[in-house]
Design an enzyme around this catalytic site. Structure first.
Site, PDB file in Angstrom:
ATOM      1  N   THR A   1      -3.957   6.130 -21.944  1.00 15.79           N
ATOM      2  CA  THR A   1      -3.770   4.817 -21.337  1.00 15.79           C
ATOM      3  C   THR A   1      -2.306   4.445 -21.526  1.00 15.79           C
ATOM      4  O   THR A   1      -1.575   5.073 -22.293  1.00 15.79           O
ATOM      5  CB  THR A   1      -4.663   3.763 -22.008  1.00 15.79           C
ATOM      6  OG1 THR A   1      -4.434   3.794 -23.427  1.00 15.79           O
ATOM      7  CG2 THR A   1      -6.126   4.012 -21.721  1.00 15.79           C
TER       8      THR A   1
ATOM      9  N   LYS B   1      -2.381  -0.266 -25.243  1.00 17.48           N
ATOM     10  CA  LYS B   1      -2.566   0.071 -26.656  1.00 17.48           C
ATOM     11  C   LYS B   1      -1.211   0.236 -27.355  1.00 17.48           C
ATOM     12  O   LYS B   1      -0.354  -0.637 -27.252  1.00 17.48           O
ATOM     13  CB  LYS B   1      -3.444   1.323 -26.793  1.00 17.48           C
ATOM     14  CG  LYS B   1      -4.836   1.172 -26.169  1.00 17.48           C
ATOM     15  CD  LYS B   1      -5.689   2.395 -26.441  1.00 17.48           C
ATOM     16  CE  LYS B   1      -7.097   2.255 -25.896  1.00 17.48           C
ATOM     17  NZ  LYS B   1      -7.188   2.520 -24.447  1.00 17.48           N
TER      18      LYS B   1
ATOM     19  N   TYR C   1       0.859  -1.186   0.000  1.00 17.27           N
ATOM     20  CA  TYR C   1       0.000   0.000   0.000  1.00 17.27           C
ATOM     21  C   TYR C   1       0.892   1.232   0.000  1.00 17.27           C
ATOM     22  O   TYR C   1       1.860   1.310   0.754  1.00 17.27           O
ATOM     23  CB  TYR C   1      -0.897   0.010   1.240  1.00 17.27           C
ATOM     24  CG  TYR C   1      -2.364  -0.050   0.913  1.00 17.27           C
ATOM     25  CD1 TYR C   1      -2.977   0.950   0.173  1.00 17.27           C
ATOM     26  CD2 TYR C   1      -3.137  -1.108   1.357  1.00 17.27           C
ATOM     27  CE1 TYR C   1      -4.334   0.884  -0.126  1.00 17.27           C
ATOM     28  CE2 TYR C   1      -4.486  -1.185   1.069  1.00 17.27           C
ATOM     29  CZ  TYR C   1      -5.077  -0.172   0.319  1.00 17.27           C
ATOM     30  OH  TYR C   1      -6.409  -0.230   0.030  1.00 17.27           O
TER      31      TYR C   1
ATOM     32  N   ASP D   1      -6.921  13.593 -25.311  1.00 15.54           N
ATOM     33  CA  ASP D   1      -6.939  12.205 -24.859  1.00 15.54           C
ATOM     34  C   ASP D   1      -6.288  11.384 -25.966  1.00 15.54           C
ATOM     35  O   ASP D   1      -6.891  11.119 -27.003  1.00 15.54           O
ATOM     36  CB  ASP D   1      -8.378  11.756 -24.617  1.00 15.54           C
ATOM     37  CG  ASP D   1      -8.482  10.301 -24.159  1.00 15.54           C
ATOM     38  OD1 ASP D   1      -7.474   9.577 -24.267  1.00 15.54           O
ATOM     39  OD2 ASP D   1      -9.572   9.897 -23.726  1.00 15.54           O
TER      40      ASP D   1
ATOM     41  N   ARG E   1      -2.146  -2.365 -18.498  1.00 18.61           N
ATOM     42  CA  ARG E   1      -3.384  -1.607 -18.528  1.00 18.61           C
ATOM     43  C   ARG E   1      -3.366  -0.578 -17.400  1.00 18.61           C
ATOM     44  O   ARG E   1      -3.164  -0.907 -16.240  1.00 18.61           O
ATOM     45  CB  ARG E   1      -4.585  -2.540 -18.388  1.00 18.61           C
ATOM     46  CG  ARG E   1      -4.688  -3.574 -19.507  1.00 18.61           C
ATOM     47  CD  ARG E   1      -5.986  -4.341 -19.430  1.00 18.61           C
ATOM     48  NE  ARG E   1      -7.114  -3.463 -19.700  1.00 18.61           N
ATOM     49  CZ  ARG E   1      -7.560  -3.160 -20.930  1.00 18.61           C
ATOM     50  NH1 ARG E   1      -6.946  -3.664 -21.997  1.00 18.61           N
ATOM     51  NH2 ARG E   1      -8.590  -2.376 -21.090  1.00 18.61           N
TER      52      ARG E   1
END
Length: 441
Positions: free
Chosen positions: A226, A229, A54, A200, A235
Site C-alpha cells: 500500500t 501506512k 480519465y 506483501d 490510500r
C-alpha cells in the site's frame, strides 16, 4: 474563500462530517497500525483537478487524449518509487494493496493453482489465501502459521509445507506480525519447490524505503505494498519487481518477425488495466508522487527510525506491565497484545480505549478461541503518533495510559477512568499538534 467554504455552504452535512473527523484526528490518539497522517501537500494533490481526468492506459500509451500532464505525475510517481526501493519495474495504478495482490496472482496463476501464505488468524491478510477472499476461493490456498510457544514463523515448517504442497506462489507478508520476514530463507524454499515469491510489504514499506528494515527486492520476484501506512502517502497500492523476467505462463505476443514470450512487466501492466481496473485515479497517483518525493528526503529516515524506536519502547513498557505480546516484542512498527491474561476481550478493550480517546483495533491472536468479531487481542502501532512528533517518553506514557483503562475494565469506576484518561490524551495530543499534517480546515 477558504478551501472548504464552498463545501460548507453547499453541503453542510458532509462539511459537518469532515469537521468532526478533523476534531477526532486532532484531539485523540491514533494507534491503528495501518493508519497515518499525510502531509498537506499530499492532500492538495489528492484534492486537485487531476480527479477530473480519465487516463486509461499508461504514460505515452493512453486510450484518451489530453493526458500530457497526468503522464508527468505518473512518471514522477514511478521514477521516485524506483529510486526509493531500487527496483526496475513499478506500477502505481492499483487502487489498493488488495488489488495489487490480485493483479500479481492473476498474472502468474491459473484457477486452482496451489499457493501458500500466512494464516489470517496468525497475522496474515485476506488476500494471502483466506477462504472468504478471492485468493482462497479461486486458488488452492494453504496457510503456514506461527509457533504456538514463540509466536514466530518456523521456517522449517514452512519448508515442510512447501515440499508437500508444491505451491506455484509463496506469499510472505502480514498485517499483524511484529517480526521481520526472512526473505532469503523464503526465496531458498521457493527455488527448491519451483515457486515464485511475492512479498506483501504493505505495513513496513516505509521502514524499508528508509533503510531501517531490509529491502525485499533482492530476494523476491514481486513486491506489493500500500502507499499509506508507514509510507505516509494517500490510500492506494503499488506493484514492484527488482528485475523484469519472462512470464512463467508462457504468454506470447506477435511481432513483425513472429512471436515472443511477453515480459512479466507487460503481463502485469495488462492485468492491472484492463484486467482488473479501468481508469486510474490520477489525483491519487499525483498524491503518491508527492509522498514518494517526501520519503526520499533525509528527514524521512529519521522519522522511520523513530517509528521503530517508539514501538520498541512501547512494547517494553507493556511487557513490564505484565502484558503478553505475540512473538515477545517487535522489530517493526506494531505489536499484537494477547489480552487473555487480563481477562478482557479485544472488542471490549477497543471500545473502552475509544471512550478514552485512544483508537486501536481488536485483532485475532494466534490460536484464538474467540470469534473475529470479539477476538482476544488488540493491534497497536506507532506510525501516526510518530508523525505528530511523539517519541520514546510519550510511547511509554501511552502504554501506561492504555494499561490504566484495561486494568479497570471490569471495575465499577471504569467510566470515570476513561473520562480521566481521555482528558490526559487530549492534552497530550494538543501538545503535539498535527502542524503540516492532517486535514485541517
Amino acid at each position: 474563500m477558504m478551501k472548504h467554504d464552498i463545501l460548507k455552504m453547499q453541503d453542510p452535512e458532509v462539511f459537518a462530517s469532515i469537521t468532526g473527523e478533523v476534531r477526532r484526528q486532532t484531539e485523540t490518539l491514533e494507534l491503528i497500525a495501518s493508519e497515518n497522517f499525510t502531509s498537506r501537500a499530499v492532500m492538495e494533490a489528492c484534492g486537485s483537478v487531476m480527479t477530473n481526468k480519465y487516463a486509461e492506459g499508461y504514460p505515452g500509451k493512453r486510450y484518451y487524449g489530453g493526458c500530457e500532464y497526468v503522464d508527468i505525475a505518473e512518471n514522477l510517481a514511478r521514477d521516485r518509487a524506483k529510486q526509493l526501493f531500487g527496483c526496475e519495474y513499478v506500477n502505481v495504478q492499483p487502487h489498493s494493496g488488495s488489488s495489487a495482490n490480485m493483479a500479481v496472482l492473476f498474472s502468474v496463476l491459473k484457477p486452482g493453482d496451489p499457493i501458500m501464505g500466512l494464516d489470517l488468524s496468525h497475522g496474515g491478510h485476506l488476500t494471502h489465501g483466506s477462504s472468504v477472499n478471492f485468493s482462497g476461493q479461486l486458488f488452492d490456498a494453504h496457510s503456514y502459521g506461527v509457533d504456538r510457544e514463540t509466536g514466530i514463523i518456523d521456517m522449517n515448517k514452512v519448508e515442510e509445507m512447501a515440499m508437500q504442497v508444491r505451491p506455484k506462489l509463496i506469499i510472505a507478508g502480514a498485517s499483524a506480525y511484529s517480526q521481520g520476514f526472512d526473505l532469503k530463507a523464503f526465496r531458498q524454499i521457493a527455488d527448491k519447490v519451483g515457486a515464485l515469491l511475492m512479498a506483501d510489504v504493505a505495513h513496513p514499506a516505509g521502514l524499508m524505503a528508509a533503510g531501517v528494515m531490509p529491502n525485499p527486492m533482492e530476494h523476491c520476484h514481486f513486491v506489493t505494498t500500500t502507499t499509506h501506512k508507514t509510507l505516509r502517502g494517500p490510500r492506494g497500492g503499488m506493484i514492484m519487481m527488482g528485475k523484469d523476467f519472462e512470464n512463467p505462463l508462457g504468454i506470447t505476443i506477435k511481432t513483425k518477425t513472429g512471436s515472443r514470450v511477453k515480459m512479466m512487466s507487460e503481463v502485469m501492466d495488462a492485468e492491472v488495466m484492463p484486467g482488473i481496473q479501468g481508469g486510474p485515479l490520477m489525483h491519487i497517483i499525483a498524491g503518491k508522487a508527492v509522498a514518494f518525493g517526501e520519503a526520499l528526503q533525509p528527514e524521512f529516515k529519521v522519522y522511520a527510525q523513530q517509528v521503530k524506536d517508539n514501538a520498541a519502547a512501547m512494547a517494553a513498557r507493556f511487557l513490564g506491565l505484565g502484558y503478553h505480546i505475540v512473538s515477545g516484542g517487535t522489530k517493526n512498527h506494531l505489536m499484537l497484545l494477547d489480552l487473555r491474561n487480563k481477562e478482557v476481550t479485544g472488542k471490549v478493550a477497543e471500545n473502552l480505549l475509544h471512550d478514552a480517546g485512544i483508537t486501536v483495533n481488536k485483532n485475532m491472536v494466534p490460536f484464538d478461541d474467540k470469534s473475529p468479531f470479539v477476538t482476544s487481542g488488540i493491534r497497536v502501532g506507532t506510525p501516526a503518533m510518530t508523525t505528530r512528533g511523539m517519541k520514546v517518553a510519550e510511547s511509554e506514557q501511552i502504554a501506561g495510559l492504555i494499561d490504566r483503562v484495561i486494568s479497570a475494565a471490569n471495575q465499577p469506576d471504569i467510566a470515570d477512568v476513561c473520562k480521566q484518561v481521555k482528558a490526559e490524551i487530549r492534552e497530550l495530543c494538543l501538545s503535539f499538534p498535527l502542524d503540516g499534517y492532517g486535514p485541517l480546515i
